[in-house]
Write a protein that holds these residues in place. Structure first.
Motif, PDB file in Angstrom:
ATOM      1  N   PRO A   3       0.835  -1.219   0.000  1.00 34.24           N
ATOM      2  CA  PRO A   3       0.000   0.000   0.000  1.00 34.24           C
ATOM      3  C   PRO A   3       0.860   1.255   0.000  1.00 34.24           C
ATOM      4  CG  PRO A   3      -0.831  -1.596   1.587  1.00 34.24           C
ATOM      5  CD  PRO A   3       0.496  -2.121   1.121  1.00 34.24           C
ATOM      6  N   GLY A   4       0.419   2.255  -0.755  1.00 36.61           N
ATOM      7  CA  GLY A   4       1.137   3.512  -0.825  1.00 36.61           C
ATOM      8  C   GLY A   4       2.317   3.519  -1.761  1.00 36.61           C
ATOM      9  N   LYS A   5       2.603   2.378  -2.400  1.00 37.22           N
ATOM     10  CA  LYS A   5       3.752   2.269  -3.295  1.00 37.22           C
ATOM     11  C   LYS A   5       3.294   2.133  -4.749  1.00 37.22           C
ATOM     12  CE  LYS A   5       6.899   2.180  -0.028  1.00 37.22           C
ATOM     13  NZ  LYS A   5       7.927   3.243   0.104  1.00 37.22           N
ATOM     14  N   PRO A   6       4.162   2.506  -5.707  1.00 37.98           N
ATOM     15  CA  PRO A   6       3.813   2.342  -7.116  1.00 37.98           C
ATOM     16  C   PRO A   6       3.688   0.871  -7.500  1.00 37.98           C
ATOM     17  CG  PRO A   6       5.640   3.880  -6.841  1.00 37.98           C
ATOM     18  CD  PRO A   6       5.440   3.197  -5.526  1.00 37.98           C
ATOM     19  N   SER A   7       2.805   0.592  -8.443  1.00 38.45           N
ATOM     20  CA  SER A   7       2.616  -0.767  -8.933  1.00 38.45           C
ATOM     21  C   SER A   7       2.064  -0.698 -10.344  1.00 38.45           C
ATOM     22  CB  SER A   7       1.652  -1.534  -8.008  1.00 38.45           C
ATOM     23  OG  SER A   7       1.516  -2.881  -8.432  1.00 38.45           O
ATOM     24  N   THR A   8       2.032  -1.839 -11.017  1.00 39.18           N
ATOM     25  CA  THR A   8       1.359  -1.949 -12.311  1.00 39.18           C
ATOM     26  C   THR A   8       0.468  -3.179 -12.275  1.00 39.18           C
ATOM     27  OG1 THR A   8       3.190  -3.220 -13.243  1.00 39.18           O
ATOM     28  CG2 THR A   8       3.200  -0.848 -13.630  1.00 39.18           C
ATOM     29  N   VAL A   9      -0.646  -3.099 -12.981  1.00 38.59           N
ATOM     30  CA  VAL A   9      -1.528  -4.257 -13.074  1.00 38.59           C
ATOM     31  C   VAL A   9      -0.988  -5.176 -14.159  1.00 38.59           C
ATOM     32  CG1 VAL A   9      -3.096  -3.201 -14.747  1.00 38.59           C
ATOM     33  CG2 VAL A   9      -3.924  -4.999 -13.235  1.00 38.59           C
ATOM     34  N   THR A  10      -1.029  -6.474 -13.916  1.00 40.30           N
ATOM     35  CA  THR A  10      -0.404  -7.419 -14.834  1.00 40.30           C
ATOM     36  C   THR A  10      -1.411  -8.161 -15.692  1.00 40.30           C
ATOM     37  OG1 THR A  10      -0.372  -9.082 -13.057  1.00 40.30           O
ATOM     38  CG2 THR A  10       1.589  -7.725 -13.335  1.00 40.30           C
ATOM     39  N   SER A  11      -2.642  -7.669 -15.759  1.00 41.97           N
ATOM     40  CA  SER A  11      -3.632  -8.251 -16.664  1.00 41.97           C
ATOM     41  C   SER A  11      -4.602  -7.163 -17.075  1.00 41.97           C
ATOM     42  CB  SER A  11      -4.377  -9.414 -15.992  1.00 41.97           C
ATOM     43  OG  SER A  11      -5.130  -8.945 -14.897  1.00 41.97           O
ATOM     44  N   SER A  12      -5.294  -7.366 -18.194  1.00 43.38           N
ATOM     45  CA  SER A  12      -6.272  -6.386 -18.658  1.00 43.38           C
ATOM     46  C   SER A  12      -7.667  -6.848 -18.270  1.00 43.38           C
ATOM     47  CB  SER A  12      -6.158  -6.216 -20.175  1.00 43.38           C
ATOM     48  OG  SER A  12      -6.375  -7.454 -20.818  1.00 43.38           O
ATOM     49  N   GLY A  13      -8.631  -5.992 -18.525  1.00 45.20           N
ATOM     50  CA  GLY A  13     -10.010  -6.316 -18.176  1.00 45.20           C
ATOM     51  C   GLY A  13     -10.319  -5.885 -16.754  1.00 45.20           C
ATOM     52  N   ALA A  14     -11.328  -6.515 -16.153  1.00 37.82           N
ATOM     53  CA  ALA A  14     -11.729  -6.176 -14.800  1.00 37.82           C
ATOM     54  C   ALA A  14     -10.839  -6.904 -13.793  1.00 37.82           C
ATOM     55  CB  ALA A  14     -13.190  -6.552 -14.573  1.00 37.82           C
ATOM     56  N   VAL A  15     -10.207  -6.154 -12.919  1.00 41.94           N
ATOM     57  CA  VAL A  15      -9.305  -6.719 -11.926  1.00 41.94           C
ATOM     58  C   VAL A  15      -9.777  -6.291 -10.538  1.00 41.94           C
ATOM     59  CG1 VAL A  15      -6.935  -6.819 -11.088  1.00 41.94           C
ATOM     60  CG2 VAL A  15      -7.374  -6.635 -13.532  1.00 41.94           C
ATOM     61  N   THR A  16     -10.044  -7.247  -9.674  1.00 40.62           N
ATOM     62  CA  THR A  16     -10.448  -6.961  -8.302  1.00 40.62           C
ATOM     63  C   THR A  16      -9.294  -7.288  -7.359  1.00 40.62           C
ATOM     64  OG1 THR A  16     -12.777  -7.423  -8.763  1.00 40.62           O
ATOM     65  CG2 THR A  16     -12.086  -7.498  -6.455  1.00 40.62           C
TER      66      THR A  16
END
Length: 222
Positions: A94-107
């Motif tokens: 939490p509070g740190k940079p990140s990237t999502v590793t998949s497209s579409g809806a991500v929960t």
């Protein structure tokens, strides 16, 4: 890149499809420019509680190739401390940079640790240290390797003066390998009669790195 020549929008309702230049995505209408653009690799991210009952935040990433970087939110709740986010992420802190590793809806689901103090740990409602036993409990959690307890977004507040004369030798909280990264606010109170005997890092905390100890008076320390 505008795609208003490809489709004739009757309104600003989003549409899905494939552009004439190749690549699939969602067409987004710009009401100011009165043009359509296409969003590649769109990802809708939703941060929810561990049981999915509460939605903390939701965003949509567009035009991400590779996937865009964002900052993971920090949320608070009574008697709990956010440990990390579960989901398709390159980083989960939490509070740190990140990237999502998949497209579409991500929960992404919150992972919590239980904190044995009153309060939510936010700057406005810090975990309350009310007794010498509370201070000792905090020390045991830090020394036991609980990393969440000393994260930079965690806040603790002293609610009364504490007398440590009952401890023959107060060993400092943490170590050079378990540094204090959170905020400990004395709130104008004092800790008195603390005895530290030994070598190396001595004091209330062994080593502060990235964190803060403030508004605290130390009295009659040996």
């Amino acid at each position: 890149m505008a795609y208003d020549a490809l489709i004739e929008p009757a309104d600003s309702t989003g549409r899905t499809g494939t552009s004439a230049f190749g690549g699939s995505g969602r067409f987004v209408y710009d009401e100011v420019a009165e043009t359509w653009t296409i969003a590649y690799n769109e990802a809708t991210l939703k941060w929810v509680d561990s049981d999915g009952s509460t939605v903390f935040e939701e965003i949509t990433l567009t035009n991400v190739e590779p996937y865009a970087e964002f900052t993971l939110p920090v949320v608070y709740r009574e008697g709990k401390l956010l440990n990390y986010w579960n989901g398709n992420l390159s980083s989960s802190t939490p509070g740190k940079p990140s990237t999502v590793t998949s497209s579409g809806a991500v929960t992404l689901r919150a992972n919590w640790v239980t904190v044995p103090f009153a309060g939510s740990g936010s700057p406005e409602d810090p975990f309350r240290i009310a007794t010498t036993n509370d201070l000792l409990t905090l020390k045991q959690l830090i020394d036991g390797g609980n990393t969440a307890i000393r994260q930079i977004y965690a806040n603790y507040g002293l609610v009364t003066d504490l007398d440590l004369s009952g401890f023959e030798n107060w060993m400092p909280m943490g170590s050079s390998g378990r540094t204090w990264g959170a905020t400990f606010d004395g709130c104008g109170h004092k800790i008195s009669n603390m005895t530290c005997v030994g070598t190396g890092y001595l004091g209330l905390f062994a080593y502060v790195s990235g964190g803060m100890v403030c508004n605290l008076t130390m009295e009659n320390v040996a």
